[in-house]
Each structure stands twice: as C-alpha cells, then as structure tokens.
Write a protein that holds these residues in place. Structure first.
Motif, PDB file in Angstrom:
ATOM      1  N   GLY A 242       0.821  -1.267  -0.069  1.00 54.19           N
ATOM      2  CA  GLY A 242      -0.113  -0.125  -0.039  1.00 54.19           C
ATOM      3  C   GLY A 242       0.820   1.252  -0.065  1.00 54.19           C
ATOM      4  N   THR A 243       1.968   1.185  -0.345  1.00 59.29           N
ATOM      5  CA  THR A 243       2.811   2.309  -0.197  1.00 59.29           C
ATOM      6  C   THR A 243       3.246   2.987  -1.580  1.00 59.29           C
ATOM      7  OG1 THR A 243       4.992   1.129  -0.253  1.00 59.29           O
ATOM      8  CG2 THR A 243       4.219   1.496   1.806  1.00 59.29           C
ATOM      9  N   GLY A 244       2.330   2.680  -2.487  1.00 65.57           N
ATOM     10  CA  GLY A 244       2.394   3.503  -3.771  1.00 65.57           C
ATOM     11  C   GLY A 244       3.545   3.031  -4.883  1.00 65.57           C
ATOM     12  N   LYS A 245       3.874   1.701  -4.560  1.00 64.23           N
ATOM     13  CA  LYS A 245       5.218   1.219  -5.561  1.00 64.23           C
ATOM     14  C   LYS A 245       5.101   1.305  -7.026  1.00 64.23           C
ATOM     15  CE  LYS A 245       4.081  -3.715  -5.677  1.00 64.23           C
ATOM     16  NZ  LYS A 245       4.049  -3.740  -7.016  1.00 64.23           N
ATOM     17  N   THR A 246       3.624   1.214  -7.460  1.00 59.16           N
ATOM     18  CA  THR A 246       3.313   1.290  -8.940  1.00 59.16           C
ATOM     19  C   THR A 246       3.466   2.648  -9.291  1.00 59.16           C
ATOM     20  OG1 THR A 246       1.957  -0.556  -8.884  1.00 59.16           O
ATOM     21  CG2 THR A 246       1.908   0.508 -10.808  1.00 59.16           C
ATOM     22  N   ARG A 247       2.852   3.416  -8.648  1.00 60.32           N
ATOM     23  CA  ARG A 247       3.006   5.085  -8.954  1.00 60.32           C
ATOM     24  C   ARG A 247       4.369   5.472  -9.007  1.00 60.32           C
ATOM     25  NH1 ARG A 247       0.125   9.766  -7.914  1.00 60.32           N
ATOM     26  NH2 ARG A 247       1.469  11.278  -6.630  1.00 60.32           N
ATOM     27  N   THR A 248       5.509   5.031  -7.942  1.00 59.07           N
ATOM     28  CA  THR A 248       6.482   5.464  -7.854  1.00 59.07           C
ATOM     29  C   THR A 248       7.187   4.921  -9.079  1.00 59.07           C
ATOM     30  OG1 THR A 248       6.521   5.202  -5.468  1.00 59.07           O
ATOM     31  CG2 THR A 248       8.660   5.288  -6.417  1.00 59.07           C
ATOM     32  N   ILE A 249       7.265   3.654  -9.566  1.00 50.51           N
ATOM     33  CA  ILE A 249       8.418   3.036 -10.609  1.00 50.51           C
ATOM     34  C   ILE A 249       7.764   3.668 -11.987  1.00 50.51           C
ATOM     35  CG2 ILE A 249       8.905   1.225  -9.249  1.00 50.51           C
ATOM     36  CD1 ILE A 249       6.911  -0.577 -10.770  1.00 50.51           C
ATOM     37  N   THR A 250       6.303   3.916 -12.081  1.00 46.31           N
ATOM     38  CA  THR A 250       5.912   4.521 -13.494  1.00 46.31           C
ATOM     39  C   THR A 250       6.242   6.036 -13.443  1.00 46.31           C
ATOM     40  OG1 THR A 250       3.811   4.847 -12.359  1.00 46.31           O
ATOM     41  CG2 THR A 250       3.933   2.970 -13.964  1.00 46.31           C
ATOM     42  N   HIS A 251       6.356   6.669 -12.426  1.00 48.62           N
ATOM     43  CA  HIS A 251       6.847   8.048 -12.440  1.00 48.62           C
ATOM     44  C   HIS A 251       8.331   7.912 -12.755  1.00 48.62           C
ATOM     45  CE1 HIS A 251       2.938   9.475 -11.131  1.00 48.62           C
ATOM     46  NE2 HIS A 251       3.441  10.646 -11.125  1.00 48.62           N
ATOM     47  N   ARG A 252       9.009   7.071 -11.972  1.00 48.63           N
ATOM     48  CA  ARG A 252      10.579   7.035 -12.397  1.00 48.63           C
ATOM     49  C   ARG A 252      10.641   6.666 -13.898  1.00 48.63           C
ATOM     50  NH1 ARG A 252      15.359   6.500 -11.196  1.00 48.63           N
ATOM     51  NH2 ARG A 252      16.781   4.797 -11.736  1.00 48.63           N
ATOM     52  N   ILE A 253       9.979   5.765 -14.535  1.00 43.53           N
ATOM     53  CA  ILE A 253      10.057   5.391 -15.991  1.00 43.53           C
ATOM     54  C   ILE A 253       9.849   6.680 -16.643  1.00 43.53           C
ATOM     55  CG2 ILE A 253       9.131   4.435 -17.781  1.00 43.53           C
ATOM     56  CD1 ILE A 253       8.801   1.866 -15.985  1.00 43.53           C
ATOM     57  N   ALA A 254       8.704   7.469 -16.434  1.00 38.81           N
ATOM     58  CA  ALA A 254       8.502   8.733 -17.167  1.00 38.81           C
ATOM     59  C   ALA A 254       9.591   9.923 -17.006  1.00 38.81           C
ATOM     60  CB  ALA A 254       7.293   9.143 -16.554  1.00 38.81           C
ATOM     61  N   HIS A 255       9.823  10.025 -15.681  1.00 45.65           N
ATOM     62  CA  HIS A 255      11.258  10.876 -15.400  1.00 45.65           C
ATOM     63  C   HIS A 255      12.480  10.684 -16.372  1.00 45.65           C
ATOM     64  CE1 HIS A 255      13.623  13.822 -13.159  1.00 45.65           C
ATOM     65  NE2 HIS A 255      14.600  12.645 -13.033  1.00 45.65           N
ATOM     66  N   LEU A 256      12.855   9.135 -16.369  1.00 48.35           N
ATOM     67  CA  LEU A 256      13.999   9.010 -17.131  1.00 48.35           C
ATOM     68  C   LEU A 256      13.603   9.438 -18.616  1.00 48.35           C
ATOM     69  CD1 LEU A 256      14.906   5.777 -15.472  1.00 48.35           C
ATOM     70  CD2 LEU A 256      16.251   7.664 -15.229  1.00 48.35           C
ATOM     71  N   ILE A 257      12.633   9.005 -18.986  1.00 45.83           N
ATOM     72  CA  ILE A 257      12.144   9.212 -20.361  1.00 45.83           C
ATOM     73  C   ILE A 257      12.227  10.844 -20.762  1.00 45.83           C
ATOM     74  CG2 ILE A 257      10.551   9.245 -22.516  1.00 45.83           C
ATOM     75  CD1 ILE A 257       9.853   6.321 -21.035  1.00 45.83           C
ATOM     76  N   GLN A 258      11.316  11.498 -19.791  1.00 43.18           N
ATOM     77  CA  GLN A 258      11.121  13.017 -20.219  1.00 43.18           C
ATOM     78  C   GLN A 258      12.575  14.050 -19.764  1.00 43.18           C
ATOM     79  OE1 GLN A 258       7.518  14.601 -18.556  1.00 43.18           O
ATOM     80  NE2 GLN A 258       6.330  12.924 -19.322  1.00 43.18           N
TER      81      GLN A 258
END
Length: 698
Positions: free
Chosen positions: A42-58
């Motif tokens: 419940g700590t938001g891991k999917t949110r975290t890793i998808t934002h990480r992917i988006a951040h690396l790309i952008q």
C-alpha cells in the motif's frame, strides 16, 4: 542495504513528480543505474516506478522504446501500461516475464532455429500422463497435477532431470513419487514435448535465455534495443527468471527493482527473495529507498498488519519494513468465531449485505480463503441473498459470449465514421448487443448488462487519460487487454484464494476459514520456513483491506459436527483481550434483521443455520412431501442445465426441503422461506409455485 538518496540532488521536470512523498520522489528521481525500492504493502510502488520511468524518459536519459518493465501478472502489467499512458509515455514495454520472452523468442526464433516458433502448450497434463505411463508411474489426476507442479519447480529452479534426485534429497522435497521416478517422468516429458515441437511456459524463459547467452549477434541486437530495465515484485523471482534478467542486462546496471520480502508467497514454485535482499551485494553503489507510508489502509488495518508480520521469525534486515498508516481512522477489525463453516458463510454473507446496503459497491468487497474448495459455501450463502459474485479463476471475462459479441460490434463500428466522442460511440455500438439505458432487475441479464457497462467505463477511462482518443484506439486497447487477460472491473463480490488476491485491494475484506490446518495449511506444519510463508500469506490477506477487515473461523467443518478445531495460531496476540470472539449466541437463538427466528411447530428459538432455513428446530418432526421434493429436484436439474450453472445456484438442497415441507401457496409464503429474495422470486417463483400446485393435484 546501501544509503537512501536525497531527492533534492536531482532536477525534475515541473509537474511530473508533483504529489510524490519524499521517499517516492527519491526513488523516482534517482539517476540511471541500479536502484532498489523496498516497498511495503500500500505504499504506492506502482505509482513510484511509473513516475520513475516517465522521469527517465522525459529527462532524456532513455527513449521510451528502450525501456522494458516486467512484472508477474498480466493485470499488473496492464495497470502499469495504463499508468504510463496517463503520464504521457507511449512505447515503453510493460509485460510479464513470459509475455516479454515470448515476444522476443518469436522475433529471434527464425534466425536461430530456422523455422516458425513452436506452438505454445496451454496445458501439460496430457503429455505428463504419457511420460508417467512410460515411467510406470500412476496416472491418477491428482498424481499428474503434482508431477506437473514438480516439473515446473525443477525448470524454474534450473534443475535438470539428471540432477533432480540429488537436489530433491538435498532440499528434502516432498515428491509425488520416488525421486528417481519423478526424474524419469521429467525426462520423458521433455522428450515427448520436443518431439511434438511444442513449448511450455517455462520453455519461453529457458529458450530466450539460451538464445541470448549462446548467440552474440542476437544478444547485441537485443541490448541495443533495450537499455533500461524495471522489475516489479522482485521478491518473487525464480532462478530461471533471474538468469533471463541477467541475460537481458548483459553486464549492464541500468536496473530498478521493487519488492517486499514480507510478501514472498511463492516459494513452493521456486521463488526466492534472495536477489532482492542481496541486491546491494551485487551492486554496492545502488540507491536504496524504503517506502513505508501506507496510503491504502486505515491505521487500524495497518496496525494489525504490523502485528502479523512483526511476529515472524528470522526476518532478514531487508524485510523489516514498518508500515505507517496515512489514512484517517476507520473501524477496528472484526473477529468472529462460529460453530461450523456453513454458519460462518451465512454470517459473512449477512455482513456483506449490510455493507452493500450502506453503499459499499459489490466490486469493492472480497472474501479471501486459503484453498479454492472453500468458495462453494460462500457461493451458496451469497446466492441465497441474491448478492452477485465473481470467482477469480472462474470463467474469464473476455471468454463470455456477450463480451465477444461486444468486441465484434466495436470492430465493425470502427469502419463507420462518427463525430461523436469515443464514449458515445462505444455506448451506441453496445446498444446493439444489449446495453440499455437502465439495468434489468437482476439475475443473468443484469450480469450481462454489468459486463457491457464495464466496457463503457473503460472507454471513459481512456478518454480521461489519452487526448483525442478515438474508437480505433479504444478497440486496440481492448484487444490488448483481452490478449493479456486484463479485464475491466465488473460489479460483484470477489471470491478468491489468498494467492490470487496478491496485488489487489478492496474497501472491505473478509478473511475466512482462519483455523489451524487451513491457515497455516496442514502440510506446512513442522516446517518452520513453510509456516513463515503461511504467515506472510496471511499478512498479504490483511493488507488487501482499505477500511473494513473481518477475520473469521469455524470450529467444525460441517453443520452440527464436532467442534474440535481451534483458531489459527496467527490470530493469537491480535484479538483484544476483552473481545468475546463473537461466539454464536445459542441461548437467545439466532437473529435476522433484529428478530429472533422461531420454530414454526413449537415456537422455540432457532440456533443452527439449517434450522433457520427449514423454519423448525431439529427436535420437531419433518413433514416433508417426498414426492414434491423429487419434483423440485427434477425441476432444479433442468433449470441448472439450461442456465449452465451448478444446481445450488438455482436453489440449495436445504431451500428445496423447506419448500417441500412448507408447501407455499403464493408469493408471500414463498419469500418467507429464508434464502428466497426478490430476485429469485422473480426468476423462479412462478415455476416453483407451479411445481407445488402440480404435486398437490397429483
């Protein structure tokens, strides 16, 4: 395990990382290279890793097409793709290990083997039966299933047929036959499979790994294509999956892993948290971030979850996450003990009805059990109250007739230009296959309507996340979901095993059957590591609940049976000392809707579930009309075949006995029988009364 990184050290594109907490931000904005995210439930891991992917790309560190993210279920991969799409990322691959390997193997197979990719074996039992027969091993269905599971374990842990006997002895495997015979079945199975030129699911990983390890030109091409890797649920990787990941990396370290050793529940299949716990030993410079803020569950549920896992023995350092609840207070978890499993199921169904009446959607309620065989009692109890339910692992959503018809209608609609938005186009197309403005009153028609409505809701989700989404894009999304078996949400209470519930969450969760021998499962007793895995499985169940959590157990399996069971050892220390454990009240009689159920013969209080159903106590004689009962059973058999459902879904045996005893003459008398509500009255009432009248004339 390494040191956490400060989020202030890295620049972020304005807006993308807004709303992340400090730890999530640290993980999402960490530079390229090895990153380990220890993420509690419940700590938001999917949110975290998808934002990480988006951040690396952008940020320009990597192109979207160079990212490969893998997880363990098609549903989780689908959710990851949807999240990435919402962040403006198209082109990044988010797949299961097996789906990724199959795609790669299909591409490289003609170059390496020089032929078309062999067909995928959907089920291996037929080939295992042939292999067992050649080895002189029994071919009963249960033995074959155990042999198939053992072969899967051996392949997942990179154990060959020749090595199997020694490994089985060293690891003290509980083998379905003597180890030498299992090895011979395994060897025969591989020969038969290769001769037939088919692959099983483990072969997808094995052959992809072999291609990358043995063909340098193929490996070079693959590694030029994929530069950045993300692995979700890393605590559940098998040695075979880890070897494939190593082949993908090829010595590089642009890898982000996310996991929680407290949720390791697949050791029986070869999974191990060791790669997660030893990540910094392999990558000493890795960035490590711990996510412990729980946004899913109320503090009351979080507190109980911490107690459950805090009692675990031998927890390694990397698994000692202490969840911190972030939501407002909610109700305390409920504990209840019942005389028998039918009474437990009836009580759970009654509580579910209360939650539904209070406004909790059926799709936000789940009943979780240890083994699938436990579902039947809950299917019956929910059916008696006309509560819709879905059994995870039952009929697949995309295999349903109305869904197949809907997809066909939507494909046709893409060829007709329209100025309407995608949601309106979907509604118009589905109107032709049964989607009306108002839902039907209930039963099978309502279930079909709900399935079609879920397709509209999926269109609404697409329109909200993808600018200028059109019908063709929607149909493509639908087909991708169908291929991945990632269905939309359909209204109905979820019935699922604890293993099947991993990765899911609901507003209300009922953990049932929490008795010794079931939780922990009987065959785990005497093995400390197996008991601890059962504790982690229980922890997974607890952490599925957002707000309402109920924990129940029964002292007997059958109604009226000897109450010799005891509650699960995992419950000790969880139940408040002043809690009565909600024992079934015998002296006052069982109550429904505030009124005490009374025997229609002697007027005494009714306590047992069957007594309430029949409307009389066990002491009073039965006046069942045997001829009428046989006619009712014959009618039920015909209707169940017509509806293609088990007989108890129409009416249970106890309901038929109650009808045959009370011989209702009209609708009012029929609905007075426990378990016959408005929906069943509408669907079957006239037919049942006709059977009763016909028996009277006969």
């Amino acid at each position: 395990m390494g040191s956490a990184v400060s989020s202030a050290a890295f620049s972020t594109r304005p807006g993308l990382l807004d709303g992340l907490d400090p730890e999530q931000l640290a993980a999402a904005s960490a530079p390229r290279g090895p990153v380990c995210v220890l993420a509690g439930a419940g700590t938001g891991k999917t949110r975290t890793i998808t934002h990480r992917i988006a951040h690396l790309i952008q940020s320009g560190h990597v192109a979207a097409g160079q990212v490969l993210a893998v997880t363990f279920t098609a549903r989780a991969a689908g959710e990851m793709r949807a999240r990435l799409r919402g962040l403006g990322v198209d082109g990044a691959q988010a797949l299961t290990f097996h789906a990724a390997a199959r795609r790669q193997l299909r591409y490289f197979w003609p170059r390496v083997v020089g032929d078309r990719l062999w067909d995928l074996l959907e089920g291996k039992l037929r080939l295992v039966a042939q292999a067992a027969n050649r080895a002189g091993v029994a071919t009963e269905a249960e033995v074959l299933r155990d042999l198939a599971s053992e072969i899967e374990w051996a392949k997942a842990t990179l154990v060959s047929p020749d090595d199997y006997p020694a490994v089985a002895a060293r690891t003290q495997r509980d083998t379905p036959a003597p180890a030498a015979q299992v090895a011979e079945v395994y060897r025969n199975y591989e020969k038969i499979k290769n001769s037939a030129q088919v692959l099983d699911f483990d072969d997808l990983l094995l052959h992809t790994t072999a291609v990358l390890e043995e063909h340098g030109d193929v490996a070079t091409e693959f590694r030029d294509r994929y530069r950045c890797f993300v692995v979700d649920e890393y605590q559940d990787v098998t040695p075979l999956q880890q070897r494939l990941l190593n082949a993908w990396l090829g010595g590089r370290d642009d890898l982000t892993v996310v996991g929680d050793a407290n949720q390791t529940i697949y050791s029986f299949g070869g999974a191990s948290p060791r790669p997660l716990l030893e990540f910094t030993r392999r990558f000493p410079e890795a960035t490590v971030v711990r996510l412990e803020r729980d946004y899913r569950s109320t503090p009351q549920v979080v507190s109980l979850a911490n107690k459950v896992i805090g009692a675990a023995r031998g927890r390694p350092a990397g698994s000692r996450l202490q969840l911190i609840g972030q939501r407002p207070d909610g109700p305390e978890p409920r504990f209840a003990e019942y005389d028998d499993e039918p009474a437990e199921a009836v009580a759970v169904a009654g509580r579910i009805r209360q939650l539904l009446d209070a406004g909790v959607p059926a799709s936000q309620i789940a009943v979780l059990y240890r083994v699938n065989a436990q579902s039947e009692a809950y299917e019956q109890a929910l059916s008696e109250l006309d509560i819709p339910y879905l059994v995870r692992g039952g009929e697949r959503f995309f295999a349903r007739k109305e869904v197949r018809q809907a997809i066909s209608a939507l494909r046709v609609a893409t060829s007709r230009p329209s100025g309407a938005d995608v949601v309106e186009q979907v509604r118009t197309a589905l109107a032709g296959v049964g989607l009306t403005e108002q839902p039907p009153p209930g039963g099978a028609a309502k279930e079909r309507w709900d399935a079609l409505l879920s397709l509209v809701e999926l269109a609404e989700e697409l329109a909200a996340t993808v600018q200028d989404a059109d019908l063709a894009r929607y149909v493509a999304e639908l087909e991708q979901r169908a291929a991945a078996q990632h269905p939309p949400t359909v209204e109905g209470v979820t019935l699922a095993s604890l293993h099947a519930a991993k990765g899911l969450e609901w507003d209300a969760v009922f953990l049932v059957g929490l008795a010794e021998g079931t939780v922990p499962i009987q065959h785990a007793d005497g093995d400390d590591s197996a008991i601890e895995e059962e504790r982690r499985l229980f922890y997974v169940g607890v952490t599925r609940a957002r707000e309402h959590l109920s924990l129940t157990w029964a002292l007997s399996r059958n109604a009226g049976g000897r109450r010799h069971r005891r509650r699960s050892r995992f419950l000790y220390g969880l139940i408040p000392e002043d809690h009565p454990a909600a024992r079934v009240a015998r002296a006052q009689g069982k109550t429904f809707g505030g009124a005490t159920a009374r025997c229609r013969v002697c007027g005494g209080g009714l306590t047992a579930t069957l007594e309430v159903k029949l409307g009389r106590c066990a002491r009073c004689p039965s006046n069942v009309d045997e001829e009428l009962l046989e006619r009712l059973k014959s009618w039920r058999s015909d209707r169940s075949r017509e509806l293609k459902v088990p007989p108890f879904v129409v009416f249970t045996d106890a309901t038929l006995v109650a009808i045959a005893e009370q011989r209702p003459a009209d609708d009012g008398a029929l609905v007075s029988i426990s378990g016959i509500g408005a929906t069943k009255l509408e669907r079957f009432g006239a037919e049942v009364l006709a059977v009763v009248r016909a028996a009277g004339r006969g």
